[in-house]
Design a protein around this motif. Structure first.
Motif, short mmCIF file in Angstrom:
data_model
loop_
_atom_site.label_atom_id
_atom_site.label_comp_id
_atom_site.label_asym_id
_atom_site.label_seq_id
_atom_site.Cartn_x
_atom_site.Cartn_y
_atom_site.Cartn_z
N ARG A 1 24.90 95.08 -40.09
CA ARG A 1 23.77 94.85 -39.19
C ARG A 1 23.46 93.36 -39.05
NH1 ARG A 1 20.63 94.38 -35.51
NH2 ARG A 1 18.81 95.66 -35.15
N LEU A 2 23.47 92.64 -40.17
CA LEU A 2 23.15 91.22 -40.12
C LEU A 2 24.29 90.39 -39.53
CD1 LEU A 2 21.13 90.78 -43.41
CD2 LEU A 2 20.28 90.90 -41.07
N ARG A 3 25.53 90.77 -39.79
CA ARG A 3 26.65 90.06 -39.16
C ARG A 3 26.60 90.22 -37.64
NH1 ARG A 3 30.28 87.56 -42.22
NH2 ARG A 3 30.55 88.27 -44.35
N PHE A 4 26.28 91.43 -37.19
CA PHE A 4 26.17 91.67 -35.75
C PHE A 4 25.04 90.82 -35.16
CE2 PHE A 4 24.24 93.97 -32.19
CZ PHE A 4 25.32 94.04 -31.34
N THR A 5 23.90 90.77 -35.84
CA THR A 5 22.74 90.03 -35.35
C THR A 5 22.99 88.53 -35.33
OG1 THR A 5 21.23 91.73 -36.14
CG2 THR A 5 20.31 89.54 -35.79
N LEU A 6 23.65 88.01 -36.36
CA LEU A 6 23.80 86.57 -36.52
C LEU A 6 25.13 86.01 -36.00
CD1 LEU A 6 22.30 86.28 -40.10
CD2 LEU A 6 21.17 85.75 -37.93
N SER A 7 26.04 86.86 -35.57
CA SER A 7 27.37 86.39 -35.17
C SER A 7 27.32 85.40 -34.01
CB SER A 7 28.27 87.57 -34.82
OG SER A 7 27.76 88.26 -33.70
N ARG A 8 26.37 85.53 -33.14
CA ARG A 8 26.29 84.64 -31.98
C ARG A 8 25.91 83.21 -32.34
NH1 ARG A 8 20.86 86.39 -28.75
NH2 ARG A 8 20.71 84.20 -28.17
N PHE A 9 25.41 83.00 -33.56
CA PHE A 9 25.00 81.66 -33.98
C PHE A 9 26.10 80.89 -34.69
CE2 PHE A 9 21.16 84.35 -33.99
CZ PHE A 9 20.54 83.78 -32.89
N GLY A 10 27.20 81.57 -34.98
CA GLY A 10 28.40 80.93 -35.53
C GLY A 10 28.17 80.05 -36.74
N GLN A 11 28.60 78.81 -36.66
CA GLN A 11 28.58 77.88 -37.79
C GLN A 11 27.18 77.34 -38.08
OE1 GLN A 11 31.20 77.36 -39.74
NE2 GLN A 11 32.24 78.89 -38.49
N LYS A 12 26.18 77.74 -37.33
CA LYS A 12 24.82 77.25 -37.57
C LYS A 12 24.15 78.00 -38.72
CE LYS A 12 24.36 75.59 -32.96
NZ LYS A 12 23.86 75.71 -31.65
N ILE A 13 24.79 79.07 -39.19
CA ILE A 13 24.27 79.85 -40.32
C ILE A 13 25.12 79.55 -41.54
CG2 ILE A 13 23.77 82.15 -41.19
CD1 ILE A 13 22.12 81.53 -38.73
N ARG A 14 24.50 79.05 -42.61
CA ARG A 14 25.25 78.76 -43.84
C ARG A 14 25.16 79.90 -44.85
NH1 ARG A 14 23.66 73.38 -46.54
NH2 ARG A 14 21.71 73.67 -45.45
N GLN A 15 23.95 80.38 -45.09
CA GLN A 15 23.72 81.35 -46.17
C GLN A 15 22.74 82.40 -45.69
OE1 GLN A 15 25.00 81.47 -49.31
NE2 GLN A 15 23.76 83.21 -49.92
N VAL A 16 22.97 83.65 -46.08
CA VAL A 16 22.06 84.75 -45.80
C VAL A 16 21.74 85.43 -47.12
CG1 VAL A 16 21.72 86.91 -44.55
CG2 VAL A 16 23.11 85.11 -43.53
N ALA A 17 20.47 85.42 -47.50
CA ALA A 17 20.03 86.07 -48.74
C ALA A 17 19.13 87.24 -48.37
CB ALA A 17 19.27 85.08 -49.62
N VAL A 18 19.49 88.43 -48.87
CA VAL A 18 18.75 89.65 -48.56
C VAL A 18 18.19 90.21 -49.85
CG1 VAL A 18 18.88 91.96 -47.55
CG2 VAL A 18 20.34 90.12 -46.66
N GLN A 19 16.92 90.61 -49.81
CA GLN A 19 16.30 91.24 -50.96
C GLN A 19 15.74 92.58 -50.48
OE1 GLN A 19 13.07 89.08 -52.75
NE2 GLN A 19 13.50 89.99 -54.73
N LEU A 20 16.19 93.66 -51.12
CA LEU A 20 15.72 95.01 -50.80
C LEU A 20 14.82 95.47 -51.93
CD1 LEU A 20 19.15 96.46 -49.63
CD2 LEU A 20 17.34 95.51 -48.21
N LEU A 21 13.62 95.94 -51.59
CA LEU A 21 12.64 96.28 -52.60
C LEU A 21 12.02 97.65 -52.36
CD1 LEU A 21 11.26 93.04 -51.57
CD2 LEU A 21 11.43 93.28 -54.00
N ASP A 22 11.70 98.33 -53.44
CA ASP A 22 10.84 99.51 -53.40
C ASP A 22 9.55 99.03 -54.05
OD1 ASP A 22 9.53 101.90 -53.50
OD2 ASP A 22 11.20 103.02 -54.35
N LEU A 23 8.52 98.80 -53.24
CA LEU A 23 7.33 98.11 -53.71
C LEU A 23 6.58 98.83 -54.81
CD1 LEU A 23 6.05 96.75 -50.31
CD2 LEU A 23 7.31 95.53 -52.08
N ASN A 24 6.51 100.16 -54.76
CA ASN A 24 5.79 100.85 -55.83
C ASN A 24 6.71 101.53 -56.83
OD1 ASN A 24 6.57 103.18 -54.56
ND2 ASN A 24 4.52 103.75 -53.87
N GLY A 25 7.99 101.49 -56.60
CA GLY A 25 8.95 102.00 -57.57
C GLY A 25 9.09 103.51 -57.63
N SER A 26 8.29 104.26 -56.88
CA SER A 26 8.40 105.71 -56.90
C SER A 26 8.87 106.19 -55.53
CB SER A 26 7.06 106.35 -57.24
OG SER A 26 6.10 106.04 -56.26
N PRO A 27 9.51 107.37 -55.49
CA PRO A 27 10.01 107.87 -54.21
C PRO A 27 8.88 108.21 -53.24
CG PRO A 27 10.61 109.35 -56.01
CD PRO A 27 9.84 108.22 -56.59
#
Length: 100
Positions: A23-49
């Motif tokens: 998903r992120l490669r598709f979104t950012l591919s048009r910007f080419g060399q202008k993107i150096r690093q992509v950091a993603v953090q996925l969280l479950d805020l309360n820790g329960s289902p």
């Protein structure tokens, strides 16, 4: 484009990692060399289902300098990822336009 994906209170399955990167490669591919690093953090805020507590935070490092940070929260993690990707595209466009 280098990716860093981390999870907190979430199991990072191959399918989930694939969805994030695809998903992120598709979104950012048009910007080419202008993107150096992509950091993603996925969280479950309360820790329960259940609940409206899945969050995706994305930080993009731009070349030559600058950072863009976005986030989205939803009950469904793939939906949160998609919403964050949509916000990220708009934010990167604005940051690059300001840099010009």
């Amino acid at each position: 484009m280098n990716f860093s994906i981390r999870g907190r209170h979430i199991e990072l399955t191959a399918a989930l990692l694939g969805h994030v990167e695809r998903r992120l490669r598709f979104t950012l591919s048009r910007f080419g060399q202008k993107i150096r690093q992509v950091a993603v953090q996925l969280l479950d805020l309360n820790g329960s289902p259940g609940g409206f507590d899945k969050q995706c935070r994305v930080t993009v490092t731009l070349s030559p300098s600058g950072k863009v940070m976005v986030g989205a929260t939803d009950a469904d993690l793939p939906t949160a990822i998609d919403r964050a990707a949509d916000r990220l595209e708009r934010s990167v466009i604005r940051a690059l336009e300001r840099a010009r």
